[in-house]
Write a protein that holds these residues in place. Sequence first.
Motif, mmCIF file in Angstrom:
data_model
loop_
_atom_site.group_PDB
_atom_site.id
_atom_site.type_symbol
_atom_site.label_atom_id
_atom_site.label_comp_id
_atom_site.label_asym_id
_atom_site.label_seq_id
_atom_site.Cartn_x
_atom_site.Cartn_y
_atom_site.Cartn_z
ATOM 1 N N GLY A 116 0.773 -1.238 0.000
ATOM 2 C CA GLY A 116 0.000 0.000 0.000
ATOM 3 C C GLY A 116 0.798 1.279 0.000
ATOM 4 N N TYR A 117 2.113 1.197 0.119
ATOM 5 C CA TYR A 117 2.944 2.397 0.097
ATOM 6 C C TYR A 117 3.111 2.878 -1.341
ATOM 7 N N GLN A 118 3.012 4.198 -1.531
ATOM 8 C CA GLN A 118 3.090 4.757 -2.884
ATOM 9 C C GLN A 118 4.479 5.254 -3.242
ATOM 10 N N ILE A 119 5.304 5.471 -2.251
ATOM 11 C CA ILE A 119 6.711 5.807 -2.477
ATOM 12 C C ILE A 119 7.549 4.936 -1.548
ATOM 13 N N VAL A 120 8.464 4.194 -2.134
ATOM 14 C CA VAL A 120 9.355 3.334 -1.351
ATOM 15 C C VAL A 120 10.778 3.692 -1.757
ATOM 16 N N TYR A 121 11.520 4.277 -0.858
ATOM 17 C CA TYR A 121 12.871 4.692 -1.185
ATOM 18 C C TYR A 121 13.891 3.773 -0.518
ATOM 19 N N ALA A 122 14.991 3.562 -1.198
ATOM 20 C CA ALA A 122 16.084 2.758 -0.655
ATOM 21 C C ALA A 122 16.951 3.665 0.215
ATOM 22 N N GLN A 123 17.104 3.291 1.469
ATOM 23 C CA GLN A 123 17.830 4.125 2.428
ATOM 24 C C GLN A 123 19.164 3.481 2.771
ATOM 25 N N ARG A 124 20.232 4.221 2.566
ATOM 26 C CA ARG A 124 21.573 3.679 2.774
ATOM 27 C C ARG A 124 21.894 3.592 4.262
ATOM 28 N N ILE A 125 22.335 2.433 4.683
ATOM 29 C CA ILE A 125 22.785 2.282 6.062
ATOM 30 C C ILE A 125 24.309 2.229 6.132
ATOM 31 N N SER A 126 24.948 2.052 4.984
ATOM 32 C CA SER A 126 26.411 2.086 4.915
ATOM 33 C C SER A 126 26.826 2.372 3.482
#
Length: 315
Positions: A116-126
């Motif tokens: 159901g999410y309309q924006i899914v961003y990849a978030q850098r952890i390293s």
Amino acid sequence: MACHPVYSVAIPVYNEQDNLPELFRRLSATLAALDGDYEVIFIDDGSRDRSLSILREFYQRDRRWRYLSLARNFGHQIAVTAGLNYIRGKAIIVMDADLQDPPELIPDLIQRWQQGYQIVYAQRISRQKEGWFKRVTAYAFYRLLRHLTDVDIPPDTGDFCLMDRQITDILNSMPERNRYIRGLRAWVGFQQTSVPFSRDPRFAGQVKYTFGKSLGLAVDGVISLSQVPLRLATYLGLLAAAIAVLMVFLVLYWRLFYPNSPLIGYTTITIAIFFIGAVQLVCLGILGEYIGRIYEEVKGRPLYTVKEMSDVGTD
């Protein structure tokens, strides 16, 4: 009439001939396992190597791997915009061609979209194999940007993301030229979430985003989303005025009670002139950034020109 694909992948390309074959191999394997039809849109941003020839070969091998070649190098954000203008899918993935954005993360992005999410961003952890200066400046910039704007821009996120068709249509309707995609993506609102990942080093070739280009993108992000720099110019002017009034009283005091003081004379005048001059130049520079962007907008030129394309955007 062919049905539109469920998934579209938009990939800007600039001199990535050494990365494209490996990208094709890994991305093909990932997309083949998806639960719907897909298309890939490469946006050649005026490459000077064999990138365009390789993209033609991909298209001849598989018609789902389309390409769009811009007439010159318009910059990364404009190339992404061009891709968004031509994609057809219901879920749109934006990623880079250097394999720092791992194709294997796409199923995780899709899973969150299906929830159901309309924006899914990849978030850098390293950030693997990146220098301390790059890591420190990136960390500081994202957090500074969040404080300077009213938009909740998630930290440590780049352009690697999945957007619903509705979000893409809204972005395509925005006319501004100095585009900061990740900021505009946050500005539209809707349900957003993140998928953490460890960013890989470049597979091959030289880094395309130099410090100068990164700084330019940072300035574009601040100017396009915040009016704080304009307020800063006002505050600097008020500070200079307050210091000037204070100096008037100090100079009168020294003149009356310490007439032989070395603080009276050319030294004080010189310091005051340099300080006021610096404040004026800073304020003019800030105003110039905004006026320059107004000038670019009112010219009304197209964002990009297309030199060559496959059957991108056709049924």
